[in-house]
Design an enzyme around this catalytic site. Sequence first.
Site, short mmCIF file in Angstrom:
data_model
loop_
_atom_site.label_atom_id
_atom_site.label_comp_id
_atom_site.label_asym_id
_atom_site.label_seq_id
_atom_site.Cartn_x
_atom_site.Cartn_y
_atom_site.Cartn_z
N GLN A 1 0.73 -1.31 0.12
CA GLN A 1 -0.09 0.14 -0.11
C GLN A 1 0.84 1.27 0.14
OE1 GLN A 1 -3.22 0.61 -0.26
NE2 GLN A 1 -3.70 -1.48 -0.79
N SER A 2 1.72 1.34 -0.81
CA SER A 2 2.79 2.36 -0.77
C SER A 2 2.36 3.56 -1.57
CB SER A 2 4.27 1.89 -1.49
OG SER A 2 4.89 2.94 -1.74
#
Length: 352
Positions: A89-90
């Site tokens: 989930q960068s």
Amino acid sequence: MRTPEALRHRLNGFPRVRLGHFPTPLEEMERLGAHLSEELGRKIPALWVKRDDCTGVATGGNKVRQLEYSFGAAKAAGADTAVITGAVQSNYMRTAAAFAAKLGMECHVQLENRVEGMGEEYHKSGNVLLDRIFGARMHHFPLGEDEKAADTNLARIAERLKGEGRKPYLFTLSPDTKPTGALGYMQGAVELLEQAAADEIAFDAVVVPTGSAATHVGTLLGLRLAGYEGPVHGICVRRDAASQSERVRSILRLAEEMLSCGRIVEDDEVICRDDWLGPGYGKLVDSTREAIDLAGRLEALIVDPTYTAKSLAGLIGLTRAGTFAGMDNVLYIHTGGLPGLFAYRSALYPED
């Protein structure tokens, strides 16, 4: 001479792609401040927020400032492909994918599995969905806490792309690489101090999340180079305070070398607090949930479990502890992270 204007002149020597919406708003969090003052039964400083969730590109966030300089370097090098690694989930990868799409570049993202035990929504929604929408090519990496291994595998991907005739540029975040992204928050420091001067506000302390450390380093070094001497509190979102402090100091030295400015920040000026980290990166704890609740109900601000809810919990916790006693104004830098929140729906509201 250490002034915002002198720092701006220094930064003009670095290539930059200007895609962000600047300046971002500077707002007082009056209702949050009133809530904490009533709870504590004493006067507290005015709590301000620098709205870097409003930087514009792909839902905004701090990575926009960083990537303006990183993509500036990539374009200057003649690259046609961005190759980047980060957590599933960068925010960094999501923003890089958007920059690449806007600039007509191919983008390859390597998703590191840093948060164990997460379900399908974590691995397919939020930032991952946006990565796909922006046309990024996905590569999955099973390890989550081995930066060297991740960078090594990223280099392999880049070599394959070279063999296909591409010109890749590697966006790495390990602490021994040139911290080009930190330049974005040096530019942010100039913007902040000029806004404060125009509004006749003097900030006594600054609170910022510290993870990869580009934002923390850029803010601290940029503020010092622009003449600000107040404390900058880094709230840990990935590592314990001792490990993070070592990382920040290491990257600071690289940043000072990059700017050829000599030693500006002393080791004891690096402040890292891990009181609100919990069991690790991306893990929810009670203080994270409280920060999400208070930000939403009192200020209509959206903070995410990985970065901004933990750093806002830090601001709240430091206020409760009396760290800012006797101060007039304290600034919190909101670094965005909106899309990642959707990956935590089940964790936040398990009864639904």
